[in-house]
Design an enzyme around this catalytic site. Sequence first.
Site, PDB file in Angstrom:
ATOM      1  N   GLU A  55       1.979   6.325   5.045  1.00 26.09           N
ATOM      2  CA  GLU A  55       1.613   6.783   3.706  1.00 26.09           C
ATOM      3  C   GLU A  55       1.597   8.302   3.688  1.00 26.09           C
ATOM      4  O   GLU A  55       1.287   8.950   4.697  1.00 26.09           O
ATOM      5  CB  GLU A  55       0.234   6.247   3.315  1.00 26.09           C
ATOM      6  CG  GLU A  55      -0.211   6.668   1.911  1.00 26.09           C
ATOM      7  CD  GLU A  55      -1.513   6.010   1.464  1.00 26.09           C
ATOM      8  OE1 GLU A  55      -1.931   6.265   0.322  1.00 26.09           O
ATOM      9  OE2 GLU A  55      -2.096   5.236   2.244  1.00 26.09           O
ATOM     10  N   ASN A  99      -2.631   4.109  -1.613  1.00 26.92           N
ATOM     11  CA  ASN A  99      -3.097   4.713  -2.858  1.00 26.92           C
ATOM     12  C   ASN A  99      -2.135   5.765  -3.391  1.00 26.92           C
ATOM     13  O   ASN A  99      -2.037   5.975  -4.601  1.00 26.92           O
ATOM     14  CB  ASN A  99      -4.481   5.338  -2.644  1.00 26.92           C
ATOM     15  CG  ASN A  99      -5.551   4.319  -2.288  1.00 26.92           C
ATOM     16  OD1 ASN A  99      -5.336   3.120  -2.399  1.00 26.92           O
ATOM     17  ND2 ASN A  99      -6.693   4.788  -1.846  1.00 26.92           N
ATOM     18  N   ASN A 102      -0.124  -1.245  -5.454  1.00 23.55           N
ATOM     19  CA  ASN A 102      -1.061  -1.218  -4.329  1.00 23.55           C
ATOM     20  C   ASN A 102      -2.497  -1.312  -4.840  1.00 23.55           C
ATOM     21  O   ASN A 102      -2.896  -0.566  -5.735  1.00 23.55           O
ATOM     22  CB  ASN A 102      -0.898   0.086  -3.546  1.00 23.55           C
ATOM     23  CG  ASN A 102      -1.935   0.212  -2.451  1.00 23.55           C
ATOM     24  OD1 ASN A 102      -1.837  -0.432  -1.415  1.00 23.55           O
ATOM     25  ND2 ASN A 102      -2.952   1.043  -2.663  1.00 23.55           N
ATOM     26  N   GLU A 103      -3.254  -2.256  -4.282  1.00 26.21           N
ATOM     27  CA  GLU A 103      -4.699  -2.369  -4.521  1.00 26.21           C
ATOM     28  C   GLU A 103      -5.082  -2.147  -5.984  1.00 26.21           C
ATOM     29  O   GLU A 103      -5.979  -1.359  -6.302  1.00 26.21           O
ATOM     30  CB  GLU A 103      -5.457  -1.389  -3.607  1.00 26.21           C
ATOM     31  CG  GLU A 103      -5.335  -1.761  -2.140  1.00 26.21           C
ATOM     32  CD  GLU A 103      -6.188  -0.900  -1.221  1.00 26.21           C
ATOM     33  OE1 GLU A 103      -6.798   0.088  -1.695  1.00 26.21           O
ATOM     34  OE2 GLU A 103      -6.246  -1.200  -0.015  1.00 26.21           O
ATOM     35  N   TYR A 139     -10.264  -3.792   6.631  1.00 22.74           N
ATOM     36  CA  TYR A 139     -10.600  -2.786   7.636  1.00 22.74           C
ATOM     37  C   TYR A 139     -11.974  -3.111   8.205  1.00 22.74           C
ATOM     38  O   TYR A 139     -12.849  -3.608   7.498  1.00 22.74           O
ATOM     39  CB  TYR A 139     -10.619  -1.387   7.016  1.00 22.74           C
ATOM     40  CG  TYR A 139      -9.277  -0.916   6.517  1.00 22.74           C
ATOM     41  CD1 TYR A 139      -8.342  -0.371   7.387  1.00 22.74           C
ATOM     42  CD2 TYR A 139      -8.947  -1.012   5.165  1.00 22.74           C
ATOM     43  CE1 TYR A 139      -7.101   0.069   6.933  1.00 22.74           C
ATOM     44  CE2 TYR A 139      -7.718  -0.576   4.700  1.00 22.74           C
ATOM     45  CZ  TYR A 139      -6.802  -0.032   5.587  1.00 22.74           C
ATOM     46  OH  TYR A 139      -5.579   0.393   5.111  1.00 22.74           O
ATOM     47  N   GLU A 199      -2.192  -4.224   5.087  1.00 24.31           N
ATOM     48  CA  GLU A 199      -3.097  -3.172   5.552  1.00 24.31           C
ATOM     49  C   GLU A 199      -4.177  -3.853   6.383  1.00 24.31           C
ATOM     50  O   GLU A 199      -4.931  -4.670   5.855  1.00 24.31           O
ATOM     51  CB  GLU A 199      -3.721  -2.380   4.404  1.00 24.31           C
ATOM     52  CG  GLU A 199      -2.782  -1.412   3.709  1.00 24.31           C
ATOM     53  CD  GLU A 199      -3.498  -0.484   2.741  1.00 24.31           C
ATOM     54  OE1 GLU A 199      -4.659  -0.103   3.018  1.00 24.31           O
ATOM     55  OE2 GLU A 199      -2.888  -0.139   1.717  1.00 24.31           O
ATOM     56  N   GLN A 237      -2.815   3.040   9.818  1.00 22.54           N
ATOM     57  CA  GLN A 237      -1.435   3.490   9.630  1.00 22.54           C
ATOM     58  C   GLN A 237      -0.792   3.784  10.986  1.00 22.54           C
ATOM     59  O   GLN A 237      -1.355   3.387  12.007  1.00 22.54           O
ATOM     60  CB  GLN A 237      -1.406   4.701   8.710  1.00 22.54           C
ATOM     61  CG  GLN A 237      -1.870   4.355   7.292  1.00 22.54           C
ATOM     62  CD  GLN A 237      -1.760   5.536   6.324  1.00 22.54           C
ATOM     63  OE1 GLN A 237      -1.155   6.546   6.574  1.00 22.54           O
ATOM     64  NE2 GLN A 237      -2.419   5.360   5.176  1.00 22.54           N
TER      65      GLN A 237
END
Length: 501
Positions: A27, A72, A172-173, A244, A292, A351
Amino acid sequence: MTTARITVDRNEVVAPINRRIFGSFVEHLGRCVYDGIYEPGHPTANEDGFRLDVVELVKELGSTTIRYPGGNFVSGFRWEDSVGPRDQRPVRRDLAWHSIETNQVGVDEFSRWLKLTGSELMMAVNLGTRGIEAALDLLEYSNHPSGTALSDQRIANGTVEPHDIRMWCLGNEMDGPWQTGYMTADDYGKLAARTAQAMKTADRNLELVVCGSSGSSMPTFGDWERTVLEHTYQHVDYISCHAYYQERGGDLDSYLASSLDMQYFIETVVATADHVGNKLKSKKKIQLSFDEWNIWYLDEHQASDEVNDEWRVAPRQLEDVYSVADAVVLGNLMITLLKNHDRVTSASLAQLVNVIAPIMTEPGGDAWRQTTFFPFSVTSRLARGEVLRPRIDVGTYETKVYGAAPLVDAVATTDADGSAVFLVNRGREAAQVQIDLSSLSVAEVAEAVTLWDDDVYAKNTLADQNRVDLKQLDGAVLEDGVLTVTLPPVSWSAVALAARA
């Protein structure tokens, strides 16, 4: 000493291994791109400005499909800014991470970098501040051979052959209030369905990933998936999962059992997706893209001043330094992904470089492996053929967060050339494990490695880059089809076995 018995049955096949399960994520965030994979002034940089020492570590890591450019970041991304002559590309503000984006690395350069690493591009489109038209334009620029305005623009920019990107993320999200342009499930589902339908009109063989929940703790978790899939089920192939984990409040026991939450996440999304499929009387099964996942000390990031009122280019953000305990948890998360590989067929460690990453770099200096590098690289290298779900007989220990957790976890893989077993000991004492492999054609132990340390918080740093490394797993013995190993406390281990001739 803890004892465990594991049985690996050749008939207990989860799924053939899809190499996309060993994907990663780049990213435009912090120093992931700039001063990470890209540093024109570095002694190892090539003509594109990419650090070749980082390329070699990425190849060693064994990452496959790389998700790009966010995250993001993608919800403010204007892809047109990232192509064409570098000296003419506009500099923009990135609202996602409150930084300055120079656009010196874009779609074409990143595709060339992927060729150096042998990886596949998984492209995300902006459904936060943009929509269908921008997605179709990027698809045309990237994939159409020639003879249209945007494909000819790509050729004029120096890329004659199309990028042929097969896998695309629809935003994304979009459930997260931190996301630029976030939406309700109903609004997003409608937009994603229209975008997916249009993209597949252009190329019906695309593989599309619709946004699932940003985490199992989201208040809309489950209901979000149901609503979004009711709109998109017939148009998409995957739904995303993001998770996460970090140790909180010194509760190492609960942290070591984090994969139990990942298992719950997967089972819930699968059940929801299949419910929608059955409701729609569809014969298709939606796959999960766990695009992710990682260890991320988010609490510490939010309490820091990493994001402030300054607008900076590639600030140091999210540069977590990982411990042995972090690596053991990451190895256990990989085991969980493999045990669910019949439905989780794509995954991206988030990442790749510098930002919550297995690889770290210093500007003008070294690149080195974090502790989390090792379980990922070994699993990617040894896992071949088919995943087998073992039966594990072992005691449990109590955790504050997850209740009773098994002391040992494991998964196995096998093909014509041999087999491998991946194991985690969550306990504070060594574990003697007997593994019945008699249904497999195994002749001898070819490799046995472990990651552990007397100090579970030992780390690799710029000053001491090799403090933690893989060690030989001594005493791994195969006799009459039974493998006996002693796992160190709080450890991740892998044993490869050669096939009988």
